[in-house]
Design a protein around this motif. Sequence first.
Motif, PDB file in Angstrom:
ATOM      1  N   THR A   9       0.834  -1.202   0.000  1.00 39.43           N
ATOM      2  CA  THR A   9       0.000   0.000   0.000  1.00 39.43           C
ATOM      3  C   THR A   9       0.868   1.251   0.000  1.00 39.43           C
ATOM      4  OG1 THR A   9      -1.759  -1.154   1.210  1.00 39.43           O
ATOM      5  CG2 THR A   9      -1.797   1.245   1.259  1.00 39.43           C
ATOM      6  N   THR A 129      -7.127   0.950   8.855  1.00 38.73           N
ATOM      7  CA  THR A 129      -6.754   2.314   9.229  1.00 38.73           C
ATOM      8  C   THR A 129      -5.243   2.500   9.127  1.00 38.73           C
ATOM      9  OG1 THR A 129      -8.632   2.375  10.761  1.00 38.73           O
ATOM     10  CG2 THR A 129      -6.966   4.088  11.012  1.00 38.73           C
ATOM     11  N   ALA A 132      -4.443   2.953   5.594  1.00 42.38           N
ATOM     12  CA  ALA A 132      -4.788   4.307   5.149  1.00 42.38           C
ATOM     13  C   ALA A 132      -3.701   5.300   5.550  1.00 42.38           C
ATOM     14  CB  ALA A 132      -6.127   4.725   5.741  1.00 42.38           C
ATOM     15  N   GLN A 135      -0.791   4.782   3.314  1.00 39.47           N
ATOM     16  CA  GLN A 135      -1.055   5.383   2.008  1.00 39.47           C
ATOM     17  C   GLN A 135      -0.718   6.874   2.026  1.00 39.47           C
ATOM     18  OE1 GLN A 135      -4.992   4.625   0.618  1.00 39.47           O
ATOM     19  NE2 GLN A 135      -4.734   5.765  -1.275  1.00 39.47           N
ATOM     20  N   PRO A 324      -9.092  11.875   3.330  1.00 35.69           N
ATOM     21  CA  PRO A 324      -8.734  10.649   4.057  1.00 35.69           C
ATOM     22  C   PRO A 324      -9.822  10.165   5.010  1.00 35.69           C
ATOM     23  CG  PRO A 324      -7.475  12.522   4.887  1.00 35.69           C
ATOM     24  CD  PRO A 324      -8.163  12.982   3.645  1.00 35.69           C
ATOM     25  N   ARG A 327     -12.886   8.631   3.075  1.00 38.08           N
ATOM     26  CA  ARG A 327     -12.524   7.401   2.372  1.00 38.08           C
ATOM     27  C   ARG A 327     -12.382   6.216   3.321  1.00 38.08           C
ATOM     28  NH1 ARG A 327      -8.783   8.243  -2.517  1.00 38.08           N
ATOM     29  NH2 ARG A 327     -10.809   9.043  -3.152  1.00 38.08           N
ATOM     30  N   VAL A 328     -11.674   6.405   4.424  1.00 39.60           N
ATOM     31  CA  VAL A 328     -11.455   5.281   5.326  1.00 39.60           C
ATOM     32  C   VAL A 328     -12.737   4.917   6.065  1.00 39.60           C
ATOM     33  CG1 VAL A 328     -10.711   6.590   7.375  1.00 39.60           C
ATOM     34  CG2 VAL A 328      -9.818   4.293   6.987  1.00 39.60           C
ATOM     35  N   THR A 331     -14.888   2.846   3.657  1.00 43.18           N
ATOM     36  CA  THR A 331     -14.328   1.508   3.455  1.00 43.18           C
ATOM     37  C   THR A 331     -14.648   0.591   4.624  1.00 43.18           C
ATOM     38  OG1 THR A 331     -12.504   2.349   2.089  1.00 43.18           O
ATOM     39  CG2 THR A 331     -12.207   0.184   3.102  1.00 43.18           C
TER      40      THR A 331
END
Length: 405
Positions: A9, A129, A132, A135, A324, A327-328, A331
Amino acid sequence: METVFIRWTWLRAVLHNGWWLVTSVYLVVDAGLSPAQLVLIGSVQSAFALVFEVPAGVIADTISRKWSLVISQVLMGTAMLATGLFESFPALLATQVLWGISWTFASGSDVALITDELDRPDRINLVLTRAARAQLTGAATGLIALGLLAWATRRDVTIVVAGVAMMSLALYVAFRFTEHNFELAPLGGVVGVPTWTARWSTSWTTFVRGVTLVRRSRAILLIFAATFLVNGASDAAGRLTQKQLIDLGLPPSILWFTALGVVGLVVGALVLRLVTNRINGSHAATDYALAALVGVLSMLLLGFARDPVVGAIAVVLLNGIVTPLTRVISTIWINTRTTADIRATTHSFLAQLEYLGEIVCGVTISTLAGLTTLPIALAGCAVLFAATAVLMRQPTGDRRPSTPG
């Protein structure tokens, strides 16, 4: 597998985000695309991805998630490499379409793969998490590394280098990823039925089961609607950011955009670390709504700023908090409300709503930018964020305390 997944990732984020930093400036400065063309690219790209998303998710659920990721890396690297070879609008549109299609083979497949291989329902949300955050830190590293490379050499050369490296990352997935806990979908065991026919039947059944799950869950429908609005606003705003900052007086140097991107990503990583426990619990819907309100503020600041400093602050708010967090949360929200056999398919449905938002909202914002001014178009993005905040204050109909919302 957890460490391998998070490292991958991070590496993918290094290449993808560093490439996009250089490409976003390349499209404006070298290719000379207009605001309307910039947003239109995103909309057309999303239209093709919308068509490919669910079939790609079903393939991941019925054939292989690991090899879906390998296909994604090869296509992604090809599209990235080709972008640096052209400056005409039609050619760039084609490379971006291929880039969008490449993501359809990864969206959902990655989360489904690590969820099954980890096989720890009590830990998977924390792992997602962590991924993320990886990322975001990887993205910051990519902005610095590829930004400096573009500054020292040329933007088109850097774009090609990033594409080759992304294509090579397929080897990492092929040799380091495992798929021990993935059960190949049964073909029905009908004697005399061709394998491809049986596979199609199984794929269709997987698709129908995913649709049934979504239709019966108010919570999933709610996050789908929010994703449609947020992603449409974020994507349109992201494609207009460089143009607006340059118009405000920010020098069109890759170093300025690198520094700004790094600050936003560092802020994002810190925010995710601070709110990890909240987004895994009952505060998820509230946090999503608050992130959308920050999006309203950032768009108004960016659209009506008088100098690049205020515009830069607005961009940090968008990239460091809004993107962020939403998005997380989305998900994890979906991942905790689906089952292993349709996990990738359900995540693909979520990705479809992202693309649909980019198409509908992107075309709307693009039209608004063409008919009025760039600040008015950014104000239109603020309206979308405001609608999201209102939407996420609605009851989810989900009483489970162990899941978001």
